[in-house]
Write a protein that holds these residues in place. Structure first.
Motif, mmCIF file in Angstrom:
data_model
loop_
_atom_site.group_PDB
_atom_site.id
_atom_site.type_symbol
_atom_site.label_atom_id
_atom_site.label_comp_id
_atom_site.label_asym_id
_atom_site.label_seq_id
_atom_site.Cartn_x
_atom_site.Cartn_y
_atom_site.Cartn_z
ATOM 1 N N GLU A 54 -13.877 18.779 -18.695
ATOM 2 C CA GLU A 54 -14.568 17.663 -19.077
ATOM 3 C C GLU A 54 -15.995 18.129 -19.578
ATOM 4 O O GLU A 54 -16.870 18.755 -18.917
ATOM 5 C CB GLU A 54 -14.874 16.749 -17.917
ATOM 6 C CG GLU A 54 -13.602 16.016 -17.456
ATOM 7 C CD GLU A 54 -12.620 16.981 -16.591
ATOM 8 O OE1 GLU A 54 -13.093 17.982 -16.596
ATOM 9 O OE2 GLU A 54 -11.652 16.295 -16.056
ATOM 10 N N SER A 55 -16.456 17.889 -20.676
ATOM 11 C CA SER A 55 -17.742 18.423 -21.352
ATOM 12 C C SER A 55 -18.862 17.801 -20.862
ATOM 13 O O SER A 55 -19.820 18.544 -20.682
ATOM 14 C CB SER A 55 -17.781 18.212 -22.954
ATOM 15 O OG SER A 55 -17.708 16.761 -23.270
ATOM 16 N N TRP A 56 -18.833 16.807 -20.311
ATOM 17 C CA TRP A 56 -20.222 16.018 -19.653
ATOM 18 C C TRP A 56 -20.531 16.907 -18.331
ATOM 19 O O TRP A 56 -21.574 16.713 -17.814
ATOM 20 C CB TRP A 56 -19.911 14.711 -19.382
ATOM 21 C CG TRP A 56 -18.838 14.279 -18.277
ATOM 22 C CD1 TRP A 56 -17.368 14.139 -18.622
ATOM 23 C CD2 TRP A 56 -19.136 14.166 -17.069
ATOM 24 N NE1 TRP A 56 -16.828 13.844 -17.497
ATOM 25 C CE2 TRP A 56 -17.631 13.876 -16.427
ATOM 26 C CE3 TRP A 56 -20.070 14.392 -15.993
ATOM 27 C CZ2 TRP A 56 -17.249 13.627 -14.866
ATOM 28 C CZ3 TRP A 56 -19.873 14.155 -14.419
ATOM 29 C CH2 TRP A 56 -18.518 13.907 -13.940
ATOM 30 N N ALA A 57 -19.409 17.469 -17.832
ATOM 31 C CA ALA A 57 -19.759 18.306 -16.418
ATOM 32 C C ALA A 57 -19.727 19.623 -16.589
ATOM 33 O O ALA A 57 -19.896 20.488 -15.662
ATOM 34 C CB ALA A 57 -18.524 17.861 -15.583
ATOM 35 N N LEU A 58 -19.779 20.388 -17.819
ATOM 36 C CA LEU A 58 -19.918 21.676 -18.081
ATOM 37 C C LEU A 58 -21.393 21.857 -18.972
ATOM 38 O O LEU A 58 -21.712 20.918 -19.692
ATOM 39 C CB LEU A 58 -18.714 22.180 -18.761
ATOM 40 C CG LEU A 58 -17.369 22.116 -18.003
ATOM 41 C CD1 LEU A 58 -16.286 22.443 -18.873
ATOM 42 C CD2 LEU A 58 -17.481 22.974 -16.870
ATOM 43 N N THR A 59 -21.436 23.224 -19.029
ATOM 44 C CA THR A 59 -22.674 23.483 -19.899
ATOM 45 C C THR A 59 -22.047 24.584 -20.857
ATOM 46 O O THR A 59 -21.053 25.075 -20.834
ATOM 47 C CB THR A 59 -23.917 24.453 -19.104
ATOM 48 O OG1 THR A 59 -23.594 25.524 -18.506
ATOM 49 C CG2 THR A 59 -24.330 23.204 -18.240
ATOM 50 N N ALA A 147 -25.233 27.346 -13.006
ATOM 51 C CA ALA A 147 -24.429 26.318 -12.515
ATOM 52 C C ALA A 147 -24.393 25.103 -13.365
ATOM 53 O O ALA A 147 -25.550 24.969 -14.154
ATOM 54 C CB ALA A 147 -24.989 26.135 -11.354
ATOM 55 N N SER A 148 -23.263 24.489 -13.276
ATOM 56 C CA SER A 148 -23.265 23.073 -14.086
ATOM 57 C C SER A 148 -22.628 22.114 -12.597
ATOM 58 O O SER A 148 -22.384 22.767 -11.695
ATOM 59 C CB SER A 148 -22.459 23.019 -15.062
ATOM 60 O OG SER A 148 -21.046 23.525 -14.695
#
Length: 316
Positions: A54-59, A147-148
């Motif tokens: 999920e891109s919204w939860a990663l950096t 962190a993400s």
């Protein structure tokens, strides 16, 4: 989630309710591989436990492990570290050991135990019962970890980690915990930069500016990383601003504040930012949490922001 958090929020209201600090040196981390946490290697193509996508939860740093099936899981099952098979077994084990050994200490500063965190963290995050790690080429040697919401990324070459790696990992685990307690499915952090970094500084035991030096910097103006001045001591002032709130209200109140931000994100009625740039969810939660100043008088976010230096001046 909606039921118990709604009860919590209602009760509290009725009662009046991203850049990170880098401290790496030129010398290297030393730890005995014989004392790494035990565990086993697995392949996600066999287990079905693929790295979060999920891109919204990663950096940028934590996205590096998307599509990597190899992972090391500690015997407790709480920690899983993904990465390329090109990286050494030692790097996998070292990253997993750092996460496993430090998560409980970080959670204790939030007045939480592991089961509490599992229950309270966002249900939208993948693998809510695990801390996910990633050996990432996008983490510089000088940074060590990043962190993400879904994962903690590590510089992939264990032999290049600095001696203060433990403190850096604790700092990044604070960000991991913050994001899981304060976000539901927002695509970006809802916490002001000064608050996020200040809490990480205090919890990780990093230096905090003396109170009498509070006029040297205006931490509450740093809402996003781009607002920050190029002065390394600003992190000590972020810690000073956060410590003022925690000292007056207690660590548990700060944890409840984060959970209220998550509830407002889940509710969806407090999107966007106020005129000074802070998320509406954070400001509403701050104003509803019943926080007080060092005189035990109600402290709104607007008052804290506008009277910060006066408050600090009168607190010592």
């Amino acid at each position: 989630m909606a039921t118990w958090k709604g009860v919590l929020f209602t009760g509290l209201v009725a009662a009046a309710l991203t850049g990170c600090k880098v401290t790496a040196t030129d010398t290297h981390y030393e730890s005995d591989p014989d004392h790494f946490i035990s565990g086993l290697f697995f392949d996600a193509r066999d287990t079905g436990r693929h790295y979060p996508a999920e891109s919204w939860a990663l950096t940028n740093a934590t996205e590096a492990c998307r599509g990597e099936p190899l992972y090391f899981e500690t015997s407790s099952g709480r920690v899983r570290v993904y990465g390329s098979p090109a990286y050494s077994e030692t790097s996998f084990r070292a990253a997993a050991s750092e996460l496993e050994r430090r998560i409980d200490g970080v959670l204790s500063r939030f007045q939480l135990r592991w089961p509490d965190f599992v229950e309270d963290r966002t249900a939208a995050a993948p693998y809510p019962r695990q801390v996910i790690g990633c050996l990432s080429p996008n983490v510089a040697q000088s940074e060590v970890a990043s962190a993400s919401l879904s994962a903690v990324a590590f510089h992939p070459y264990y032999g290049q980690w600095p001696p203060e790696t433990g403190q850096i990992v604790s700092h990044e685990l604070v960000h991991f915990v913050q994001e899981n307690l304060s976000r539901y499915d927002a695509g970006y952090s809802l916490l002001p930069y000064w608050f996020s970094e200040g809490q990480a500084v205090v919890v990780a035991g990093e230096p905090v500016a003396p109170v009498y030096q509070h006029y040297d910097y205006d931490p509450l103006r740093d809402v996003i990383p781009g607002d920050a001045a190029n002065t390394p001591y600003r992190f000590e002032h972020y810690g000073l601003a956060y410590r003022y709130l925690e000292k007056a209200n207690g660590a548990l109140a700060m944890t409840v504040l984060l959970e209220m931000v998550q509830l407002l994100d889940w509710d969806g009625g407090f999107d966007g930012e106020i005129s000074t740039g802070e998320s509406r969810a954070f400001v509403e939660a701050f104003n509803s949490a019943g926080l007080v100043d060092h005189w035990n008088n109600y402290l709104s976010f607007q008052r804290f922001r506008s009277e910060y230096h006066d408050l600090l001046s009168s607190s010592y």
